[in-house]
Write an enzyme that holds these catalytic residues in place. Structure first.
Site, PDB file in Angstrom:
ATOM      1  CG  ASP A 124      22.595  17.597-156.382  1.00 40.03           C
ATOM      2  OD1 ASP A 124      22.619  16.612-155.636  1.00 40.03           O
ATOM      3  OD2 ASP A 124      23.045  18.706-156.047  1.00 40.03           O
ATOM      4  CG  HIS A 175      18.630  19.760-155.170  1.00 35.80           C
ATOM      5  ND1 HIS A 175      19.656  20.354-154.459  1.00 35.80           N
ATOM      6  CD2 HIS A 175      18.925  19.987-156.484  1.00 35.80           C
ATOM      7  CE1 HIS A 175      20.524  20.898-155.301  1.00 35.80           C
ATOM      8  NE2 HIS A 175      20.092  20.704-156.536  1.00 35.80           N
ATOM      9  CG  HIS A 179      17.666  23.722-159.190  1.00 30.07           C
ATOM     10  ND1 HIS A 179      18.608  24.670-159.512  1.00 30.07           N
ATOM     11  CD2 HIS A 179      18.363  22.599-158.910  1.00 30.07           C
ATOM     12  CE1 HIS A 179      19.813  24.144-159.431  1.00 30.07           C
ATOM     13  NE2 HIS A 179      19.699  22.886-159.051  1.00 30.07           N
ATOM     14  CG  HIS A 269      24.160  17.486-161.735  1.00 31.32           C
ATOM     15  ND1 HIS A 269      25.506  17.738-161.600  1.00 31.32           N
ATOM     16  CD2 HIS A 269      23.526  18.492-161.074  1.00 31.32           C
ATOM     17  CE1 HIS A 269      25.683  18.836-160.877  1.00 31.32           C
ATOM     18  NE2 HIS A 269      24.499  19.320-160.552  1.00 31.32           N
TER      19      HIS A 269
END
Length: 301
Positions: A124, A175, A179, A269
């Site tokens: 991510d 995503h 964020h 990540h």
């Protein structure tokens, strides 16, 4: 303040508020459709990767079997079929006009089922030119594909990395653009965050994303509905490496190997902070997973 620098108490308040509000966090559910026989999906903790700046925040990916397994084995190692039947695009419009046929899911997928000794590696918060290329290089060295949930703000600055992911056969997921905690947003803002990112991915790669992951693992009814409107399915995770806390390379490796099992989806990540430990850990645990007989896979479109 960056979220990975946020005091523990404040992160806890965020999680409790999400749980008590009209939200659905990934930790509340074990997917009925993806749950592997004989294993119970461990509830993943919400990811606290950094809050994006003006450029936005990054996303995470999933992986496929090594070249040594052969193309046929790779083709068989895949996720379960899509829960939504995607309708054709309306004219030549952008991805935001895609529609998925009901019913709309009310919980994210946490794992795979019916695929043998397969696992998904997901990353991510990227892409980040400091760490994403090294992760791509390691995956390429082992003939493995991965799943990257990208944030539109960062992806717009490095479209070359999206094209490299596509060329290597990785799956690119949505995503959001910047964020945010989508449970705090109005439906129109959620649609902008997801729709803008889907549009960008489609413009750069030629294909809109079919999967999305909520920042912080926080979901609500609007996010599920809007994701479905955009033709995407929600994917969470089974094993959280907690690499955003920078616990040390050995700790990340242990979490992956200890949590390995049929159908497991691993969360890591490739951006949002210093991800050098994540890069180093991948180089250690990936060959061990393959040696143990796991196929690291991606969902088929």
């Amino acid at each position: 303040m960056k979220n990975d620098q946020m005091p523990t108490g404040r992160r806890m308040v965020l999680r409790i508020a999400a749980a008590l509000g009209a939200t659905t966090t990934v930790g509340l559910f074990a997917s009925d459709r993806f749950a592997s026989p004989g294993r119970t999906a461990a509830p993943p903790a919400p990811s606290a990767s950094r809050a994006p700046g003006a450029a936005g925040a990054p996303g995470r990916a999933a992986v496929a079997p090594p070249a040594a397994a052969g193309p046929q084995a790779q083709a068989r190692a895949r996720l379960a079929p899509s829960a939504y039947r995607l309708q054709p695009m309306t004219g030549d419009g952008p991805a935001r006009f895609r529609r998925a046929v009901p019913p709309v899911r009310q919980r994210p997928f946490l794992r795979m089922s019916g695929t043998g000794r397969t696992m998904v590696l997901s990353f991510d918060d990227g892409p980040d030119p400091r760490y994403t290329p090294a992760i791509l290089s390691t995956l390429r060295a082992y003939g493995v594909r991965a799943m990257f949930f990208v944030c539109g703000g960062l992806a717009s600055a490095r479209p070359d990395l999206l094209r490299e992911m596509t060329a290597d056969g990785h799956v690119i997921g949505n995503h959001s653009w910047s964020h945010p905690n989508v449970t705090k947003l109005a439906p129109s803002a959620i649609r902008d965050e997801l729709g803008s990112t889907s549009d960008l991915i489609e413009r750069v790669t030629g294909t809109p994303p079919l999967w999305y992951r909520a920042p912080y693992g926080a979901w609500n009814r609007h996010s599920f509905e809007i994701g479905a409107e955009l033709g995407m399915e929600p994917l969470a995770w089974t094993v959280d490496t907690l690499d955003w806390t920078e616990p040390g390379t050995a700790s990340i490796v242990s979490r992956v190997l200890d949590g390995a099992g049929p159908g497991v989806v691993v969360l890591s990540h490739d951006a949002g902070g210093d991800r050098s430990q994540s890069v180093a850990a991948l180089k250690t645990y990936l060959p061990r997973l393959l040696s143990a007989g796991y196929h690291v896979t991606v969902p088929r479109r």
